[in-house]
Scaffold this active site. Structure first.
Site, PDB file in Angstrom:
ATOM      1  N   GLY A 191       0.778  -1.227   0.000  1.00  0.00           N
ATOM      2  CA  GLY A 191       0.000   0.000   0.000  1.00  0.00           C
ATOM      3  C   GLY A 191       0.815   1.285   0.000  1.00  0.00           C
ATOM      4  N   GLY A 214       2.938   1.938  -2.363  1.00  0.00           N
ATOM      5  CA  GLY A 214       3.207   2.256  -3.760  1.00  0.00           C
ATOM      6  C   GLY A 214       4.515   1.660  -4.258  1.00  0.00           C
ATOM      7  N   LYS A 215       4.946   0.609  -3.591  1.00  0.00           N
ATOM      8  CA  LYS A 215       6.193  -0.052  -3.950  1.00  0.00           C
ATOM      9  C   LYS A 215       6.172  -0.555  -5.398  1.00  0.00           C
ATOM     10  CE  LYS A 215       6.498  -3.728  -1.552  1.00  0.00           C
ATOM     11  NZ  LYS A 215       6.485  -5.034  -2.189  1.00  0.00           N
ATOM     12  N   THR A 216       5.095  -1.248  -5.755  1.00  0.00           N
ATOM     13  CA  THR A 216       5.000  -1.778  -7.111  1.00  0.00           C
ATOM     14  C   THR A 216       4.979  -0.649  -8.136  1.00  0.00           C
ATOM     15  OG1 THR A 216       3.809  -3.692  -6.286  1.00  0.00           O
ATOM     16  CG2 THR A 216       3.650  -3.267  -8.630  1.00  0.00           C
ATOM     17  N   SER A 217       4.222   0.406  -7.841  1.00  0.00           N
ATOM     18  CA  SER A 217       4.158   1.537  -8.769  1.00  0.00           C
ATOM     19  C   SER A 217       5.545   2.145  -8.977  1.00  0.00           C
ATOM     20  CB  SER A 217       3.223   2.619  -8.233  1.00  0.00           C
ATOM     21  OG  SER A 217       1.935   2.092  -8.072  1.00  0.00           O
ATOM     22  N   ASP A 250       6.427 -11.360  -5.260  1.00  0.00           N
ATOM     23  CA  ASP A 250       5.371 -11.146  -4.286  1.00  0.00           C
ATOM     24  C   ASP A 250       4.226 -12.113  -4.576  1.00  0.00           C
ATOM     25  OD1 ASP A 250       3.284 -10.209  -2.738  1.00  0.00           O
ATOM     26  OD2 ASP A 250       3.845  -8.117  -2.997  1.00  0.00           O
ATOM     27  N   THR A 295      -4.611  -1.915  -4.944  1.00  0.00           N
ATOM     28  CA  THR A 295      -3.785  -3.021  -4.467  1.00  0.00           C
ATOM     29  C   THR A 295      -4.281  -3.593  -3.139  1.00  0.00           C
ATOM     30  OG1 THR A 295      -1.924  -2.078  -5.633  1.00  0.00           O
ATOM     31  CG2 THR A 295      -1.418  -3.749  -4.001  1.00  0.00           C
TER      32      THR A 295
END
Lengths: 599, 129
Positions: free
Chosen positions: A18, A20-23, A45, A508
Site C-alpha cells: 500500500g 506504492g512499492k510496485t508503482s 510477491d 492493491t
C-alpha cells in the site's frame, strides 16, 4: 533526484503493502527502458499486481511489456515455484517407491519452508547467476512486503553458514537439502546484495510516522545484513491547494510533521519525494511521469478534468456497528487481518479499546513484527485492557531455551552442539511464533482476545501450519499442546472467532484482501466483516485533489461491499493520527455524517 | 568397525527439534550416532523426504515399505542386517547390537515416539518446511 538517477544493475524495492512499492518499481523500470536500457522487472510477491499496474499479462518467464520497448517482466509465484520444486524432488520415485512413501514425501514438501525456499531459489537464479540476466542492463525487483523480503534476504547468509557448519550431514537442512547444488549461486546472491556498485535498495514509504518507523527498521536490518547502498522514496506527499480546507490542511500537516520527525537513519539517505496521485498510478503513460518535476504538485492528474461525481450510493456503516456484533458474543477471538500498512494495528486497537470500554476483559496481542501497538496506545492504561506483543525474536529465544533445557538436558557437549545447530534452522521462528499465536487464541475462552496478525503471507503460513497440525493431531492426538489441538477448530468456529479483513480504499490493498479472503475460505474460515480504513470519502473537503481522491475511492468501496456481501464498516481518515485511548475510542464511535446527507 | 545405516521417515530435522513438541529421543539418538562415528563406525543416515534415492536403491527397504508401509520406519541396519525398526534405539541398545551384530535378530519395540513423524511432519507437522 529523478527516479532513475545513478541506477545500479540491480534495484530492489521494499516497503509495506500500500505504500506504492510496485508503482515505484514499475515507474523506474519503465523510465529506464524509455532511456534506451534493456530492463527486466521481477516480482516475487505472492500477491503481485505487476499486471495491474503495467496493464498487461506477465508470465513465469520474461515477457515483453506492451508499449515499452526494452522492458520484460516476470511474475514469480512462490506457490507455483514450490509446486514445481516438489515435483522435481518427488517425481523420480513415483512407481518406484510404494505409494504411501511417495505420499509421505509429498506432504513433507507441502509446507511453508518449501514455498519460501522455492521463491528464494528463483530469485537467486536471477541475482546470483549472471548468465540468466546477461541480456539486460538492469534487473528491477519488486519484492514482497518487508517481513517476507527480510526473510528472503536473511536466508542466504543464514543458510550458507548453516550448510558450511553442518558437519554431520544429517542436520536440519530441511527441503534445502535438494538445493545444495545452488550453494554457489546463493553465495553470489549474498555478495551481489552487499555490493553497492551492483545493487541499490530502494525503501518506499509514505509520509506517515508509522510508515517511517517501519522503513527505518528495514533500513537498519538490511544495513546489518550488509546491504549498504540504500535510497528512499517518500510516496504520496500532499500539498493543500486551499489552506482554509480543514481536511486538506490536516492532511498536509500530518505529512509535514511526519517528514520533519523522520528517523535520522532515513534522513541521511538520498531521497525522492513523489506527489500524491489522486487516482493511483496505473498504466504506462502515468508511470513515465512519476517523480518528474512536471508531475509534482497534488493537482497533477495531468489532463483529467475536474469532474467530481460524488456517488449517491450509501457509504458503509461504522466500526461501532461491527463492535456491537462482536460484543454480543461475550468472549472469543477477534483477528484483524490484512496486508501490512493497511492499519490492522489501529483497527485491532480500536476494537480492543471499545470492548474494554463496554466492560469486557480484553487482551490485545500482536504478531506483526512491524507493529506499534504499544506506541499506538501511547503507554496509557485502560482498565480491563491488557496489551502484549508476540515478539518473534523473544519467542525463538524462549523456544530454544526450552528445547535445550528438555531435549538437551542429558546430552554431552557434542550432542548439545548438534542440537543448537538444528535450532538455527529457519523453521524455528515459524514454530515459536506459531505456538505463541495458538496460546493467545486459547486465552479467548474467558475473555476477548484481539490479535493483530502479521501480513497476509505470514498469516497464511500460520493458518497452513495450523491445518498441518490439525491433520497430524487427528491422526496422532498425543503430546500436542491443548492450545494447538484446539486452534483450528476455534478459528473455524464463527461464535468463537471473528475475522475482520482490513483494507484501504485503493486498488492493491483491496485486491490483496480479496486474495486473503479466498485463502481463508479455502481454510474453511469465514471472515466476519471487512473494514475499510483511512477513507476520505466521508470527509467534507473542497480541495480538488482530495475530491478527486474521494470519487476514486468510491469504486473500491463498492468493490468491498460486493466482496464482503455487505458486511463492511468504514473508518474515516483521521485529522489527527489515531494514537492513545481517546483517539482510538473515537474510531469506534459514529463518524461524520456521510457526504450525501449534505444538502 | 561397523557400517550403520538409518532409514528415517520423511522429516526435516534428524533431531526433530522443529516440532511443536520436542521429543528427547531424536536429539539423543543424533548425538549417539555422532558419538559412534567418533568411535570410527561408518554412519549413513537417510531421510525419506531428502534421500529417496537411497530407499529406492535398497531392495530390503523397498520390500519392507511395500509390505509394511512407512510405519516400519525408522529402520536400523548394521552391516547389511536389519536389527531394529519402528523406533529409535538408545545407546545401550546400539552397543548391544554392535556387540552382537550381525545377529539377524530383529528388535522391535512398541513404545510410541512422542513426536508425530508422519505426514506433514518435517517439523512435527508445523507445516514449516
Amino acid at each position: 533526484m529523478p527516479l532513475t538517477e545513478n541506477s545500479t544493475r540491480h534495484l530492489f524495492f521494499t516497503g509495506k503493502g500500500g505504500v506504492g512499492k510496485t508503482s515505484m518499481a514499475c515507474a523506474t523500470a519503465v523510465q529506464l527502458a524509455h532511456s534506451g536500457k534493456r530492463v527486466l522487472l521481477v516480482s516475487t510477491d505472492p500477491a503481485s499486481n505487476l499486471d495491474e499496474v503495467l496493464g498487461c499479462r506477465l508470465g513465469h518467464t520474461p515477457t515483453p511489456v506492451d508499449g515499452v520497448d526494452g522492458l520484460d517482466g516476470i511474475n514469480i509465484d512462490p506457490q507455483i515455484a514450490a509446486a514445481e520444486y516438489r515435483e522435481r524432488m518427488v517425481q523420480p520415485y513415483r512407481g518406484v517407491l510404494p505409494d504411501a512413501a511417495v505420499r509421505s514425501m509429498e506432504e513433507q514438501f507441502s509446507g511453508s519452508c518449501t514455498v519460501e525456499i522455492a521463491a528464494f531459489d528463483e530469485f537467486a537464479k536471477l541475482l546470483g547467476d549472471d548468465t540468466a540476466t546477461s541480456d539486460y542492463d538492469h534487473v528491477v525487483f519488486d519484492t514482497a512486503p518487508t517481513g517476507h523480503t527480510l526473510r528472503l534476504l536473511t536466508l542466504p547468509s543464514a543458510w550458507s553458514g548453516f550448510m558450511e557448519s553442518s558437519t554431520t550431514g544429517a542436520s536440519c537442512l530441511g527441503p534445502l537439502a535438494g538445493l545444495q547444488a545452488q550453494q554457489a549461486i546463493y553465495k553470489k546472491t549474498v555478495e551481489a546484495l552487499g555490493d553497492g556498485d551492483q545493487t541499490t535498495l530502494v525503501l518506499v514509504t509514505r509520509p506517515e510516522t508509522s510508515a517511517f518507523a517501519e522503513a527505518a527498521r528495514s533500513s537498519d536490518e538490511l544495513r546489518q545484513l550488509g546491504v549498504l547502498n540504500q535510497r528512499l522514496i517518500v510516496n504520496g506527499v500532499f500539498t493543500a491547494s486551499d489552506e482554509g480546507d480543514r481536511v486538506a490542511a490536516a492532511m498536509q500537516k500530518r505529512g509535514d510533521d511526519a517528514l520533519e520527525q523522520m528517523p535520522s537513519n532515513l534522513a541521511e539517505l538520498p531521497r525522492l519525494s513523489v506527489a500524491l496521485s489522486p487516482s493511483g498510478v496505473m498504466g504506462i503513460d502515468r508511470l513515465r511521469q512519476v517523480g518528474r518535476a512536471d508531475h509534482e504538485g497534488s493537482g497533477a492528474d495531468a489532463g483529467s478534468p475536474l469532474e467530481v461525481s460524488l456517488s449517491s450510493t450509501e457509504l458503509p456503516g461504522d466500526l461501532s456497528d461491527l463492535i456491537d456484533g462482536i460484543a454480543d458474543k461475550g468472549r472469543g477471538v477477534v483477528l484483524a487481518m490484512g496486508k501490512g500498512g493497511v492499519g490492522k494495528t489501529t483497527v485491532a486497537s480500536a476494537v480492543a479499546v471499545a470492548l474494554a470500554r463496554r466492560g469486557f476483559d480484553v487482551h490485545l496481542s500482536t504478531t506483526d513484527p512491524a507493529a506499534h501497538v504499544a506506541a499506538t496506545l501511547a503507554s496509557e492504561s485502560l482498565e480491563r485492557l491488557t496489551v502484549d506483543r508476540i515478539d518473534p525474536a523473544a519467542e525463538v529465544e524462549a523456544y530454544r531455551a526450552e528445547v535445550l533445557a528438555t531435549a538437551g538436558d542429558d546430552l554431552d557437549e557434542n550432542g548439545r552442539a548438534l542440537l543448537e545447530e538444528d535450532l538455527r534452522s529457519p523453521c524455528t521462528e515459524e514454530i515459536a511464533v506459531f505456538r505463541a499465536f495458538a496460546q493467545s487464541v486459547a486465552a479467548g475462552t474467558d475473555r476477548f482476545v484481539v490479535l493483530d496478525t502479521a501480513p497476509t503471507g505470514h498469516t497464511i503460513l500460520l493458518l497452513d501450519s495450523a491445518m498441518a497440525y490439525h491433520r497430524e493431531v487427528s491422526r496422532q492426538g498425543s503430546e500436542v499442546p491443548e492450545s494447538v489441538q484446539q486452534l483450528l477448530p476455534r478459528l473455524r468456529d464463527p461464535d468463537f472467532t471473528q475475522v475482520l479483513i482490513v483494507t484501504l480504499p485503493e486498488a492493491t490493498p483491496v485486491h490483496e484482501a480479496a486474495k486473503l479472503q479466498e485463502d481463508l475460505i479455502r481454510a474453511e474460515i469465514q471472515p466476519t466483516a471487512w473494514v475499510i480504513n483511512q477513507s476520505i470519502a466521508p470527509l467534507e473537503t473542497t480541495d480538488p485533489a482530495l475530491q478527486r481522491r474521494q470519487s476514486h475511492e468510491q469504486a473500491y468501496i463498492d468493490e468491498v461491499k460486493a466482496l464482503s456481501g455487505g458486511s463492511v464498516a468504514l473508518v474515516p481518515w483521521q485529522l489527527e493520527p489515531p494514537t492513545g485511548v481517546d483517539a482510538l475510542s473515537k474510531l469506534g464511535q459514529r463518524h461524520h455524517a456521510p457526504l450525501q446527507s449534505r444538502s | 568397525m561397523s557400517r550403520i545405516q538409518i532409514f528415517d521417515r520423511a522429516m526435516c530435522c534428524s533431531t526433530g527439534v522443529c516440532g511443536p513438541q520436542v521429543d528427547n529421543v531424536l536429539p539423543r539418538f543424533a548425538a549417539d550416532l555422532d558419538w559412534l562415528a567418533k568411535q570410527g563406525h561408518q554412519i549413513e543416515r537417510y531421510n525419506l523426504a531428502q534421500d529417496a534415492g537411497q530407499f529406492a536403491g535398497n531392495a530390503t527397504i523397498q520390500q519392507k515399505l511395500a509390505s509394511e508401509g512407512v510405519e516400519c520406519l525408522p529402520v536400523v541396519i548394521i552391516d547389511d542386517v536389519i536389527v531394529g525398526q519402528g523406533d529409535y534405539p538408545d545407546r545401550d541398545q546400539l552397543l548391544f547390537w554392535l556387540g552382537k551384530a550381525p545377529s539377524g535378530e530383529v528388535a522391535t519395540t512398541s513404545k510410541p515416539t512422542g513426536l508425530p513423524v508422519t505426514g506433514d511432519d518435517c517439523c512435527g507437522g508445523s507445516g514449516c518446511c
